[in-house]
Design a protein around this motif. Structure first.
Motif, PDB file in Angstrom:
ATOM      1  N   ARG A  14       0.839  -1.203   0.000  1.00 22.66           N
ATOM      2  CA  ARG A  14       0.000   0.000   0.000  1.00 22.66           C
ATOM      3  C   ARG A  14       0.871   1.249   0.000  1.00 22.66           C
ATOM      4  O   ARG A  14       0.642   2.195  -0.762  1.00 22.66           O
ATOM      5  CB  ARG A  14      -0.910  -0.013   1.221  1.00 22.66           C
ATOM      6  CG  ARG A  14      -1.861   1.139   1.303  1.00 22.66           C
ATOM      7  CD  ARG A  14      -2.753   1.000   2.554  1.00 22.66           C
ATOM      8  NE  ARG A  14      -3.532   2.175   2.761  1.00 22.66           N
ATOM      9  CZ  ARG A  14      -3.102   3.297   3.349  1.00 22.66           C
ATOM     10  NH1 ARG A  14      -1.882   3.367   3.814  1.00 22.66           N
ATOM     11  NH2 ARG A  14      -3.888   4.338   3.481  1.00 22.66           N
ATOM     12  N   LYS A  15       1.903   1.271   0.839  1.00 23.87           N
ATOM     13  CA  LYS A  15       2.807   2.423   0.897  1.00 23.87           C
ATOM     14  C   LYS A  15       3.524   2.628  -0.438  1.00 23.87           C
ATOM     15  O   LYS A  15       3.652   3.755  -0.909  1.00 23.87           O
ATOM     16  CB  LYS A  15       3.830   2.236   2.019  1.00 23.87           C
ATOM     17  CG  LYS A  15       3.244   2.419   3.398  1.00 23.87           C
ATOM     18  CD  LYS A  15       4.285   2.189   4.466  1.00 23.87           C
ATOM     19  CE  LYS A  15       3.686   2.266   5.853  1.00 23.87           C
ATOM     20  NZ  LYS A  15       4.655   1.945   6.905  1.00 23.87           N
ATOM     21  N   PRO A  22      -0.111   9.856  -9.580  1.00 25.25           N
ATOM     22  CA  PRO A  22      -1.518   9.520  -9.838  1.00 25.25           C
ATOM     23  C   PRO A  22      -1.717   8.788 -11.168  1.00 25.25           C
ATOM     24  O   PRO A  22      -2.526   7.866 -11.252  1.00 25.25           O
ATOM     25  CB  PRO A  22      -2.221  10.881  -9.834  1.00 25.25           C
ATOM     26  CG  PRO A  22      -1.373  11.715  -8.933  1.00 25.25           C
ATOM     27  CD  PRO A  22       0.038  11.256  -9.193  1.00 25.25           C
ATOM     28  N   LEU A  23      -0.968   9.178 -12.193  1.00 26.24           N
ATOM     29  CA  LEU A  23      -1.089   8.516 -13.494  1.00 26.24           C
ATOM     30  C   LEU A  23      -0.633   7.058 -13.405  1.00 26.24           C
ATOM     31  O   LEU A  23      -1.297   6.164 -13.942  1.00 26.24           O
ATOM     32  CB  LEU A  23      -0.289   9.258 -14.565  1.00 26.24           C
ATOM     33  CG  LEU A  23      -0.348   8.659 -15.959  1.00 26.24           C
ATOM     34  CD1 LEU A  23      -1.786   8.630 -16.475  1.00 26.24           C
ATOM     35  CD2 LEU A  23       0.544   9.442 -16.902  1.00 26.24           C
ATOM     36  N   ASP A  24       0.466   6.814 -12.712  1.00 24.99           N
ATOM     37  CA  ASP A  24       0.945   5.435 -12.536  1.00 24.99           C
ATOM     38  C   ASP A  24      -0.081   4.596 -11.774  1.00 24.99           C
ATOM     39  O   ASP A  24      -0.299   3.433 -12.101  1.00 24.99           O
ATOM     40  CB  ASP A  24       2.280   5.401 -11.779  1.00 24.99           C
ATOM     41  CG  ASP A  24       3.446   5.825 -12.640  1.00 24.99           C
ATOM     42  OD1 ASP A  24       3.310   5.815 -13.881  1.00 24.99           O
ATOM     43  OD2 ASP A  24       4.501   6.164 -12.061  1.00 24.99           O
ATOM     44  N   ARG A  25      -0.690   5.184 -10.767  1.00 28.05           N
ATOM     45  CA  ARG A  25      -1.711   4.464  -9.995  1.00 28.05           C
ATOM     46  C   ARG A  25      -2.900   4.107 -10.878  1.00 28.05           C
ATOM     47  O   ARG A  25      -3.416   3.001 -10.824  1.00 28.05           O
ATOM     48  CB  ARG A  25      -2.203   5.309  -8.824  1.00 28.05           C
ATOM     49  CG  ARG A  25      -1.228   5.411  -7.701  1.00 28.05           C
ATOM     50  CD  ARG A  25      -1.888   6.105  -6.545  1.00 28.05           C
ATOM     51  NE  ARG A  25      -0.999   7.135  -6.053  1.00 28.05           N
ATOM     52  CZ  ARG A  25      -1.376   8.161  -5.327  1.00 28.05           C
ATOM     53  NH1 ARG A  25      -2.621   8.327  -4.979  1.00 28.05           N
ATOM     54  NH2 ARG A  25      -0.500   9.048  -4.917  1.00 28.05           N
ATOM     55  N   MET A  26      -3.314   5.074 -11.693  1.00 32.86           N
ATOM     56  CA  MET A  26      -4.451   4.850 -12.575  1.00 32.86           C
ATOM     57  C   MET A  26      -4.138   3.739 -13.582  1.00 32.86           C
ATOM     58  O   MET A  26      -4.964   2.858 -13.827  1.00 32.86           O
ATOM     59  CB  MET A  26      -4.779   6.152 -13.315  1.00 32.86           C
ATOM     60  CG  MET A  26      -6.211   6.308 -13.678  1.00 32.86           C
ATOM     61  SD  MET A  26      -6.666   7.986 -14.156  1.00 32.86           S
ATOM     62  CE  MET A  26      -5.477   8.398 -15.392  1.00 32.86           C
ATOM     63  N   GLU A  27      -2.937   3.757 -14.155  1.00 34.20           N
ATOM     64  CA  GLU A  27      -2.547   2.727 -15.110  1.00 34.20           C
ATOM     65  C   GLU A  27      -2.483   1.354 -14.443  1.00 34.20           C
ATOM     66  O   GLU A  27      -2.905   0.354 -15.023  1.00 34.20           O
ATOM     67  CB  GLU A  27      -1.200   3.073 -15.741  1.00 34.20           C
ATOM     68  CG  GLU A  27      -1.274   4.229 -16.707  1.00 34.20           C
ATOM     69  CD  GLU A  27       0.089   4.666 -17.223  1.00 34.20           C
ATOM     70  OE1 GLU A  27       1.121   4.318 -16.603  1.00 34.20           O
ATOM     71  OE2 GLU A  27       0.115   5.371 -18.243  1.00 34.20           O
ATOM     72  N   THR A  28      -1.974   1.317 -13.224  1.00 33.12           N
ATOM     73  CA  THR A  28      -1.888   0.054 -12.489  1.00 33.12           C
ATOM     74  C   THR A  28      -3.281  -0.514 -12.232  1.00 33.12           C
ATOM     75  O   THR A  28      -3.531  -1.699 -12.460  1.00 33.12           O
ATOM     76  CB  THR A  28      -1.149   0.251 -11.147  1.00 33.12           C
ATOM     77  OG1 THR A  28       0.168   0.717 -11.412  1.00 33.12           O
ATOM     78  CG2 THR A  28      -1.091  -1.036 -10.357  1.00 33.12           C
ATOM     79  N   MET A  29      -4.205   0.328 -11.785  1.00 32.80           N
ATOM     80  CA  MET A  29      -5.555  -0.140 -11.499  1.00 32.80           C
ATOM     81  C   MET A  29      -6.261  -0.591 -12.780  1.00 32.80           C
ATOM     82  O   MET A  29      -6.994  -1.575 -12.776  1.00 32.80           O
ATOM     83  CB  MET A  29      -6.373   0.951 -10.792  1.00 32.80           C
ATOM     84  CG  MET A  29      -5.835   1.300  -9.413  1.00 32.80           C
ATOM     85  SD  MET A  29      -5.605  -0.124  -8.331  1.00 32.80           S
ATOM     86  CE  MET A  29      -7.278  -0.636  -8.099  1.00 32.80           C
ATOM     87  N   HIS A  30      -6.009   0.096 -13.888  1.00 29.10           N
ATOM     88  CA  HIS A  30      -6.598  -0.305 -15.169  1.00 29.10           C
ATOM     89  C   HIS A  30      -6.068  -1.675 -15.592  1.00 29.10           C
ATOM     90  O   HIS A  30      -6.833  -2.543 -16.026  1.00 29.10           O
ATOM     91  CB  HIS A  30      -6.282   0.743 -16.234  1.00 29.10           C
ATOM     92  CG  HIS A  30      -6.837   0.421 -17.575  1.00 29.10           C
ATOM     93  ND1 HIS A  30      -8.176   0.463 -17.857  1.00 29.10           N
ATOM     94  CD2 HIS A  30      -6.229   0.019 -18.713  1.00 29.10           C
ATOM     95  CE1 HIS A  30      -8.365   0.117 -19.110  1.00 29.10           C
ATOM     96  NE2 HIS A  30      -7.209  -0.159 -19.650  1.00 29.10           N
TER      97      HIS A  30
END
Length: 68
Positions: A14-15, A22-30
């Motif tokens: 999580r950390k 934010p873009l990397d997080r969005m790509e990871t979740m996608h």
């Protein structure tokens, strides 16, 4: 109370996730969503498209956005 090994690993992941942009997080979740869709499609013996459209219909907030 001492944390379990799994709880410690989840907290570390999580950390690390939150350190990303934010873009990397969005790509990871996608990417994770696409993997889940692929697994469900294989398990049910249907196309990924069918699973995805079912997902959109079950989540009206996303379906309305996609229908525009």
């Amino acid at each position: 109370m001492k944390k379990s090994v799994m709880d410690t690993a989840k907290e570390e992941e999580r950390k690390e996730f939150l350190k990303r942009s934010p873009l990397d997080r969005m790509e990871t979740m996608h990417d994770i969503l696409l993997q889940i869709i692929a697994i469900k499609a294989r398990g049910e013996g249907v196309s990924e498209y069918e699973i995805y459209t079912r997902y959109l219909k079950d989540n009206p907030r996303h379906y309305e956005r996609a229908a525009r």
